[in-house]
Scaffold this motif. Structure first.
Motif, short mmCIF file in Angstrom:
data_model
loop_
_atom_site.label_atom_id
_atom_site.label_comp_id
_atom_site.label_asym_id
_atom_site.label_seq_id
_atom_site.Cartn_x
_atom_site.Cartn_y
_atom_site.Cartn_z
N TRP A 67 0.92 12.48 3.94
CA TRP A 67 0.79 11.48 4.97
C TRP A 67 -0.71 11.21 5.39
O TRP A 67 -1.18 10.29 5.63
N THR A 68 -1.38 12.36 5.42
CA THR A 68 -2.39 12.49 5.74
C THR A 68 -3.65 11.52 4.76
O THR A 68 -4.37 10.92 5.14
N ARG A 69 -3.09 11.95 3.40
CA ARG A 69 -3.97 11.35 2.46
C ARG A 69 -3.73 9.97 2.41
O ARG A 69 -4.69 9.02 2.19
N TYR A 70 -2.49 9.41 2.78
CA TYR A 70 -2.24 8.03 2.69
C TYR A 70 -3.01 7.40 3.83
O TYR A 70 -3.42 6.15 3.58
N PHE A 71 -2.99 7.97 5.20
CA PHE A 71 -3.47 7.06 6.33
C PHE A 71 -5.15 7.39 6.10
O PHE A 71 -5.70 6.24 6.47
N TRP A 126 -6.59 7.14 3.22
CA TRP A 126 -6.86 5.90 2.19
C TRP A 126 -6.57 4.61 2.90
O TRP A 126 -7.45 3.67 2.59
N LEU A 127 -5.61 4.54 3.67
CA LEU A 127 -5.59 3.20 4.29
C LEU A 127 -6.53 2.95 5.22
O LEU A 127 -7.10 1.61 5.18
N LEU A 128 -6.88 3.75 6.18
CA LEU A 128 -8.06 3.56 6.82
C LEU A 128 -9.34 3.40 6.32
O LEU A 128 -10.07 2.32 6.76
N GLY A 129 -9.67 3.88 5.14
CA GLY A 129 -10.97 3.64 4.29
C GLY A 129 -10.60 2.16 3.76
O GLY A 129 -11.85 1.40 3.68
N LEU A 130 -9.49 1.65 3.30
CA LEU A 130 -9.35 0.49 2.84
C LEU A 130 -9.83 -0.73 3.99
O LEU A 130 -10.19 -1.96 3.66
N LEU A 131 -9.16 -0.35 4.88
CA LEU A 131 -9.67 -1.43 6.19
C LEU A 131 -10.80 -1.45 6.49
O LEU A 131 -11.56 -2.45 6.83
N SER A 157 0.81 -1.27 -0.26
CA SER A 157 -0.09 0.18 -0.05
C SER A 157 0.82 1.28 -0.19
O SER A 157 0.59 2.02 -0.64
N LEU A 158 2.00 1.20 0.63
CA LEU A 158 2.75 2.48 0.65
C LEU A 158 3.40 2.74 -0.61
O LEU A 158 3.53 3.92 -1.01
N VAL A 215 -7.07 3.99 -9.77
CA VAL A 215 -5.75 3.35 -9.76
C VAL A 215 -5.43 2.73 -8.40
O VAL A 215 -4.91 1.58 -8.50
N LYS A 216 -4.99 3.68 -7.49
CA LYS A 216 -4.67 3.01 -6.22
C LYS A 216 -5.34 2.00 -5.80
O LYS A 216 -4.75 0.88 -5.03
N SER A 217 -6.76 2.30 -5.67
CA SER A 217 -7.66 1.30 -4.94
C SER A 217 -7.83 -0.08 -5.73
O SER A 217 -7.86 -1.19 -5.10
N VAL A 218 -7.84 0.07 -6.97
CA VAL A 218 -8.19 -1.17 -7.61
C VAL A 218 -6.68 -1.85 -7.66
O VAL A 218 -6.92 -3.16 -7.53
N VAL A 219 -5.51 -1.20 -7.92
CA VAL A 219 -4.30 -2.04 -7.94
C VAL A 219 -4.02 -2.58 -6.38
O VAL A 219 -3.63 -3.63 -6.38
#
Length: 315
Positions: free
Chosen positions: A62-66, A68-73, A20-21, A281-285
């Motif tokens: 980093w805010t956008r990354y976390f 996005w990651l929290l949303g994926l979880l 993910s990173l 792209v990020k989410s599907v990949v």
């Protein structure tokens, strides 16, 4: 077995986190501003800034990354910049093409590879074996997109047996399967070549074992020894490769889906790249990476259940 499973789960979690990173950072360094791309070159800086704020692109990296990651979880893949709809809905619409295509290609690969590998192993160093190995080497080296275009040229344009592209939907299952035949063959050829070589190698190793020679000494024919003893044990590493190939076929069909204009996950990723829809792209990949890692995990667990030596090594 429990300690082995826990260890593999930890490895799975670390792999997904690192993936993910890597996906997030790689897409962030790509040139071009999605907001500028969506509004065009003539957009004013104020309009671009307003759209960036609406899309959340003005937040720290980093805010956008976390976020996005929290949303994926939580099962939230985000919202598409281009379509303005939840990405999960786009995935559900497209996965009905990608999964059947991967399954179809995998079945074709096994139907081709298993008998070819067995024939090559039982006729080792014969002209048949040499010819099969040469053909599989070509199959491994041949780009599947070139083979796909060749299939279109011969069977769609020349013979008119199949359509050159598109997908009619599952309302007519027969036509839907016909539209997947050529892309499935294009995907299956390289995988069948790899699988046939693995099948041959595993079977040759098994045929050299002591228990096989003992079975032959007891009076079993070569055919009986092959089918009753050697083949079952040779299938263990082969089935491991089959599991890995399914995840590869699911994640690696981007080019083939675009050659045949199939509305699958691969084409969705391609459209997201061309449209600078980075959220898609990020989410599907990431979803495809998740499928690959989970299939690999399940293969490892199944292999450990069959072969206790792996559990002893892990402990």
């Amino acid at each position: 077995m429990i300690s082995y499973t826990v260890g593999r789960l930890m490895s799975l979690a670390i792999s997904l986190l690192l993936a993910s990173l890597a996906i997030f950072l790689l897409l962030e360094v790509l040139p071009g501003d999605p907001a500028q791309f969506m509004l065009g070159l003539n957009a004013t800086p104020e309009a671009v800034a307003k759209l960036r704020s609406a899309l959340g692109l003005d937040a720290p990296l980093w805010t956008r990354y976390f976020d996005w990651l929290l949303g994926l979880l939580q099962g939230d893949l985000g919202t598409s910049y281009t379509y303005k709809v939840p990405i999960s809905g786009l995935v559900i619409d497209r996965i009905g093409v990608s999964i059947p295509l991967a399954v179809f290609a995998l079945l074709l690969s096994m139907l081709i590879a298993f008998p070819v590998g067995i024939i090559a192993a039982t006729r080792r160093n014969s002209p048949t074996d040499v010819g099969i190995m040469a053909a599989t080497q070509i199959g491994v080296a041949l780009p599947n997109f070139w083979f796909a275009m060749l299939l279109v040229l011969v069977f769609a344009i020349g013979l008119r047996w199949f359509s050159a592209g598109g997908f009619p939907g599952w309302q007519d299952p027969v036509q839907a399967l016909r539209s997947l035949v050529l892309p499935a063959v294009a995907l299956a050829l390289p995988q069948a070549s790899i699988l046939a070589r693995v099948m041959r190698s595993a079977l040759l190793d098994t045929l050299g074992e002591d228990y096989v020679r003992t079975a032959r000494a007891k009076g079993l024919s070569r055919r009986q020894t092959l089918w009753r003893h050697a083949l079952q044990n040779a299938l263990i590493p082969v089935l491991t490769i089959v599991g890995l190939q399914f995840s590869f076929l699911l994640a690696g069909a981007i080019i083939i889906e675009n050659v045949f204009y199939l509305p699958g996950l691969g084409r969705l990723v391609f459209q997201g790249i061309t449209g600078r829809d980075l959220m898609v792209v990020k989410s599907v990949v990431m979803l495809l990476v998740f499928a690959v890692v989970v299939v690999t995990f399940l293969v490892d667990i199944a292999y450990a259940m069959v072969d206790p030596r792996l559990r002893r090594v892990a402990s």
